[in-house]
Design an enzyme around this catalytic site. Structure first.
Site, PDB file in Angstrom:
ATOM      1  N   SER A 105     -16.795  34.670   4.570  1.00  0.00           N
ATOM      2  CA  SER A 105     -16.695  34.755   3.098  1.00  0.00           C
ATOM      3  C   SER A 105     -16.014  33.515   2.515  1.00  0.00           C
ATOM      4  O   SER A 105     -16.429  33.011   1.453  1.00  0.00           O
ATOM      5  CB  SER A 105     -15.966  36.038   2.670  1.00  0.00           C
ATOM      6  OG  SER A 105     -14.779  36.229   3.392  1.00  0.00           O
ATOM      7  N   HIS A 119     -11.661  39.448  17.496  1.00  0.00           N
ATOM      8  CA  HIS A 119     -11.567  38.477  16.404  1.00  0.00           C
ATOM      9  C   HIS A 119     -11.955  37.099  16.912  1.00  0.00           C
ATOM     10  O   HIS A 119     -11.729  36.778  18.071  1.00  0.00           O
ATOM     11  CB  HIS A 119     -10.141  38.434  15.833  1.00  0.00           C
ATOM     12  CG  HIS A 119     -10.097  37.875  14.460  1.00  0.00           C
ATOM     13  ND1 HIS A 119      -9.956  36.528  14.219  1.00  0.00           N
ATOM     14  CD2 HIS A 119     -10.219  38.470  13.251  1.00  0.00           C
ATOM     15  CE1 HIS A 119      -9.988  36.332  12.914  1.00  0.00           C
ATOM     16  NE2 HIS A 119     -10.151  37.485  12.300  1.00  0.00           N
ATOM     17  N   ARG A 165      -1.800  42.428  10.279  1.00  0.00           N
ATOM     18  CA  ARG A 165      -2.259  43.226   9.132  1.00  0.00           C
ATOM     19  C   ARG A 165      -2.568  44.653   9.592  1.00  0.00           C
ATOM     20  O   ARG A 165      -2.317  45.617   8.882  1.00  0.00           O
ATOM     21  CB  ARG A 165      -3.482  42.562   8.489  1.00  0.00           C
ATOM     22  CG  ARG A 165      -3.205  41.132   8.025  1.00  0.00           C
ATOM     23  CD  ARG A 165      -4.475  40.420   7.603  1.00  0.00           C
ATOM     24  NE  ARG A 165      -5.444  40.327   8.684  1.00  0.00           N
ATOM     25  CZ  ARG A 165      -6.712  39.939   8.535  1.00  0.00           C
ATOM     26  NH1 ARG A 165      -7.158  39.623   7.322  1.00  0.00           N
ATOM     27  NH2 ARG A 165      -7.533  39.861   9.563  1.00  0.00           N
ATOM     28  N   ASP A 217      -9.451  45.639  10.131  1.00  0.00           N
ATOM     29  CA  ASP A 217     -10.372  46.710   9.755  1.00  0.00           C
ATOM     30  C   ASP A 217     -10.181  47.988  10.563  1.00  0.00           C
ATOM     31  O   ASP A 217     -10.702  49.040  10.188  1.00  0.00           O
ATOM     32  CB  ASP A 217     -11.817  46.229   9.902  1.00  0.00           C
ATOM     33  CG  ASP A 217     -12.146  45.135   8.905  1.00  0.00           C
ATOM     34  OD1 ASP A 217     -11.682  45.244   7.763  1.00  0.00           O
ATOM     35  OD2 ASP A 217     -12.851  44.178   9.282  1.00  0.00           O
ATOM     36  N   HIS A 275     -18.276  41.253   9.759  1.00  0.00           N
ATOM     37  CA  HIS A 275     -17.189  40.733   8.913  1.00  0.00           C
ATOM     38  C   HIS A 275     -16.590  41.920   8.143  1.00  0.00           C
ATOM     39  O   HIS A 275     -16.004  42.804   8.753  1.00  0.00           O
ATOM     40  CB  HIS A 275     -17.782  39.634   8.016  1.00  0.00           C
ATOM     41  CG  HIS A 275     -16.784  38.791   7.280  1.00  0.00           C
ATOM     42  ND1 HIS A 275     -15.463  38.724   7.601  1.00  0.00           N
ATOM     43  CD2 HIS A 275     -16.941  37.948   6.216  1.00  0.00           C
ATOM     44  CE1 HIS A 275     -14.837  37.890   6.783  1.00  0.00           C
ATOM     45  NE2 HIS A 275     -15.726  37.408   5.924  1.00  0.00           N
TER      46      HIS A 275
HETATM   47  N1  HAX Z   1     -16.537  45.352  21.209  1.00  0.00           N
HETATM   48  C1  HAX Z   1     -17.417  45.002  22.198  1.00  0.00           C
HETATM   49  N2  HAX Z   1     -17.722  43.741  22.500  1.00  0.00           N
HETATM   50  C2  HAX Z   1     -17.071  42.776  21.825  1.00  0.00           C
HETATM   51  C3  HAX Z   1     -16.121  43.058  20.828  1.00  0.00           C
HETATM   52  C4  HAX Z   1     -15.875  44.413  20.507  1.00  0.00           C
HETATM   53  N3  HAX Z   1     -15.037  44.783  19.560  1.00  0.00           N
HETATM   54  N4  HAX Z   1     -15.648  41.905  20.327  1.00  0.00           N
HETATM   55  C5  HAX Z   1     -16.286  40.914  20.996  1.00  0.00           C
HETATM   56  N5  HAX Z   1     -17.159  41.454  21.889  1.00  0.00           N
HETATM   57  C6  HAX Z   1     -18.106  40.736  22.751  1.00  0.00           C
HETATM   58  C7  HAX Z   1     -19.035  39.897  21.889  1.00  0.00           C
HETATM   59  O1  HAX Z   1     -20.080  40.700  21.342  1.00  0.00           O
HETATM   60  C8  HAX Z   1     -19.513  38.848  22.873  1.00  0.00           C
HETATM   61  O2  HAX Z   1     -20.473  39.435  23.699  1.00  0.00           O
HETATM   62  P1  HAX Z   1     -21.799  38.624  24.150  1.00  0.00           P
HETATM   63  O3  HAX Z   1     -21.277  37.398  24.849  1.00  0.00           O
HETATM   64  O4  HAX Z   1     -22.512  39.558  25.026  1.00  0.00           O
HETATM   65  O5  HAX Z   1     -22.530  38.278  22.886  1.00  0.00           O
HETATM   66  C9  HAX Z   1     -18.236  38.622  23.711  1.00  0.00           C
HETATM   67  O6  HAX Z   1     -17.427  39.788  23.546  1.00  0.00           O
HETATM   68  C10 HAX Z   1     -17.443  37.408  23.288  1.00  0.00           C
HETATM   69  O7  HAX Z   1     -17.146  37.520  21.898  1.00  0.00           O
HETATM   70  P2  HAX Z   1     -15.791  36.900  21.298  1.00  0.00           P
HETATM   71  O8  HAX Z   1     -15.840  35.417  21.509  1.00  0.00           O
HETATM   72  O9  HAX Z   1     -14.627  37.636  21.846  1.00  0.00           O
HETATM   73  O10 HAX Z   1     -15.916  37.287  19.774  1.00  0.00           O
HETATM   74  P3  HAX Z   1     -16.652  36.484  18.599  1.00  0.00           P
HETATM   75  O11 HAX Z   1     -15.739  35.423  18.117  1.00  0.00           O
HETATM   76  O12 HAX Z   1     -18.025  36.071  19.003  1.00  0.00           O
HETATM   77  O13 HAX Z   1     -16.820  37.625  17.505  1.00  0.00           O
HETATM   78  C11 HAX Z   1     -16.149  39.470  16.187  1.00  0.00           C
HETATM   79  C12 HAX Z   1     -15.741  38.109  16.777  1.00  0.00           C
HETATM   80  C13 HAX Z   1     -15.060  39.920  15.234  1.00  0.00           C
HETATM   81  C14 HAX Z   1     -17.452  39.305  15.422  1.00  0.00           C
HETATM   82  C15 HAX Z   1     -16.296  40.472  17.360  1.00  0.00           C
HETATM   83  O14 HAX Z   1     -15.061  40.631  18.006  1.00  0.00           O
HETATM   84  C16 HAX Z   1     -16.844  41.816  16.924  1.00  0.00           C
HETATM   85  O15 HAX Z   1     -18.060  41.990  16.824  1.00  0.00           O
HETATM   86  N6  HAX Z   1     -15.918  42.822  16.638  1.00  0.00           N
HETATM   87  C17 HAX Z   1     -16.330  44.110  16.165  1.00  0.00           C
HETATM   88  C18 HAX Z   1     -16.643  44.059  14.685  1.00  0.00           C
HETATM   89  C19 HAX Z   1     -15.387  43.823  13.867  1.00  0.00           C
HETATM   90  O16 HAX Z   1     -14.384  44.478  14.039  1.00  0.00           O
HETATM   91  N7  HAX Z   1     -15.466  42.886  12.906  1.00  0.00           N
HETATM   92  C20 HAX Z   1     -14.376  42.602  12.000  1.00  0.00           C
HETATM   93  C21 HAX Z   1     -13.613  41.335  12.334  1.00  0.00           C
HETATM   94  C22 HAX Z   1     -12.531  41.030  11.350  1.00  0.00           C
HETATM   95  C23 HAX Z   1     -13.138  40.560  10.088  1.00  0.00           C
HETATM   96  O17 HAX Z   1     -13.695  39.488   9.947  1.00  0.00           O
HETATM   97  N8  HAX Z   1     -13.097  41.375   9.110  1.00  0.00           N
HETATM   98  O18 HAX Z   1     -13.713  41.029   7.986  1.00  0.00           O
END
Ligand code: HAX
Length: 426
Positions: free
Chosen positions: A233, A309, A318, A364, A263
């Site tokens: 964002s 994250h 938070r 979240d 996000h």
């Molecule tokens: N559950 C399961 N698997 C997860 C995970 C979770 N909560 N978080 C990361 N992973 C996985 C990823 O999908 C990725 O898998 P692949 O290699 O198979 O694609 C692997 O672990 C490495 O990811 P990462 O480097 O640890 O995480 P990213 O930086 O790529 O992504 C995210 C960060 C927040 C998008 C991710 O942790 C996620 O999808 N979390 C769940 C959704 C979530 O809570 N989002 C909110 C984040 C906070 C925010 O921005 N709020 O607005």
């Protein structure tokens, strides 16, 4: 005592001089490099952006202008705006005057309500928020001044005007969306004697036992306000505003990014997931049941919402602030208890699967449970509150970018063919 406009008028030339000197002395020094993995991997870790409003430390979490977020949880959202923009907390006198100034900016033109009413009744509330911001665009002061022909060094002045207007109006718009979208009856008009968070809580029309909902909304608006410059964002808002599309266009675009499940939509996903848990096990599941359910979700190829994250590598402070709030005000609430228990179970499991870089809860994971407790059961709406809070950060960042007289954002992309040649791949 100074107004925010006076404060910034004093600081902007000093900041500009500082940056000019830095570029002059060190303009060609290297601060980051990019690997092939990063080019295909969402640019994770590439340092190619400046954001002076806040910084996310992988271990400490959000730091706003040098203040860890855990030290700001008793502040009003207006104090955070002042801090984001000026780099200082306001004096009591400045705070009180600024709260009043922001309250005077809360009027929302009738056209916004008519536009929202004309939308399909089942529109997602984030779509409504984004459309409302665009509808406000016609009144952009930056746009009017730009058409008159202002100089580049004055852009920040009118971006600031738009930013303050937008930040002040969005909670009113958001409360109106809540009441309209979920058939809660007439809109509740703003009360300009209240601060932004308290007024927003009141305009929702939900139960507010002992002023707790007001406290929650003040906290909510503070905690989600900013998270440095590279999150979707903030980055989107930054890019769009760099084209001198005014703050309404830029914020609306940023909100479309916030609406994604990776996000800002994650808070809605958390609640959905918890309710599935409740349905399956009835009441608060045991640790063992939570473990099984977490594995089941992962084995189905899904992420655990609210965990992980891109930057953080520890429990998000938070999340901790929401957990503390919950322990103080709604420790008996079942959904809150599940959130607290998941915190005891999920990190170990995510550590076991190995690939997750941050196995801990993000903001979240806890916010939705508190909203649910105070009677807001329409979880599709939760991201809207995130959105009106995030206005504080992304709009402040845009003001600072214009104060620094940054050019249009335009990184260079390359083709896969180019990368192969560059690294000597077959
Ligand atoms: N559950 C399961 N698997 C997860 C995970 C979770 N909560 N978080 C990361 N992973 C996985 C990823 O999908 C990725 O898998 P692949 O290699 O198979 O694609 C692997 O672990 C490495 O990811 P990462 O480097 O640890 O995480 P990213 O930086 O790529 O992504 C995210 C960060 C927040 C998008 C991710 O942790 C996620 O999808 N979390 C769940 C959704 C979530 O809570 N989002 C909110 C984040 C906070 C925010 O921005 N709020 O607005």
């Amino acid at each position: 005592m100074a107004t925010i406009q006076e404060k910034l008028a004093e600081k902007v030339p000093v900041w500009r001089e500082d940056i000019r000197g830095l570029i002059k002395e060190h303009g060609s020094d290297v601060i980051s490099e990019v690997t092939v993995q990063q080019a295909y991997g969402g640019m994770r870790g590439v340092k190619g952006l400046v954001c002076d409003t806040s910084y996310v430390d992988p271990d400490q979490g959000l730091i706003i202008r040098g203040h860890p977020i855990s030290t700001l949880t008793d502040r009003l959202p207006e104090e955070i705006i002042w801090l984001l923009l000026t780099g200082e907390l306001p004096s009591e006198e400045e705070r009180d005057a600024f709260v009043k100034e922001m309250a005077q900016r809360r009027d929302v033109p009738e056209g916004v309500w008519k536009t929202l009413e004309a939308m399909p009744a089942d529109s997602h509330p984030m779509t409504m928020l984004s459309v409302a911001a665009l509808t406000l665009e016609k009144d952009s002061k930056f746009k009017a001044k730009y058409a008159e022909g202002i100089k580049k060094d004055e852009y920040w002045v009118w971006t600031l005007e738009d930013a303050l207007d937008l930040m002040a109006k969005m909670p009113v718009v958001a409360a109106g969306i809540y009441r309209m979208r979920y058939g809660k009856g007439e809109r509740i008009p703003t009360d300009t004697s209240l601060d932004m968070g308290a007024d927003y809580a009141r305009m929702l029309g939900l139960p507010n036992p002992n002023g707790e909902l007001e406290k929650l909304m003040q906290l909510y608006l503070v905690l989600h306000s900013d998270h440095e410059g590279g999150n979707v964002s903030a980055f989107v808002t930054h890019i769009v505003n760099s084209a001198l599309s005014n703050i309404y266009y830029a914020y609306s675009a940023g909100m479309n990014g916030l609406a994604g499940p990776l996000h800002g939509l994650a808070n809605q996903e958390v609640l959905k997931w918890i309710q599935k848990l409740q349905e399956r096990f009835g009441g608060v599941p045991t640790h063992e049941q939570l473990r099984d359910f977490t594995w089941e979700t992962l084995n189905a190829g899904q992420v655990i919402p609210g965990y992980g994250h891109a930057v953080l590598r520890q429990t998000d402070p938070r999340f901790k602030a929401f957990l503390e709030f919950g322990k103080k005000y709604c420790a008996d609430d079942e959904i809150f208890q599940i959130v607290a228990r998941l915190f005891e179970v999920v990190p170990d499991i995510l550590k076991q699967i190995g690939k997750v870089k941050d196995p801990y809860p993000n903001v979240d994971a806890g916010s939705g449970a508190l909203l649910w407790h105070y009677g807001m059961h329409e979880y599709e709406y939760y991201t809207v509150i995130f959105g009106i809070s995030r206005a504080l950060g992304v709009c402040s960042q845009a003001v600072i970018s214009r104060a620094y007289m940054e050019p249009i954002t335009r990184p260079k992309s390359v083709t896969t063919e180019w990368i192969k040649k560059q690294v000597g791949a077959a």
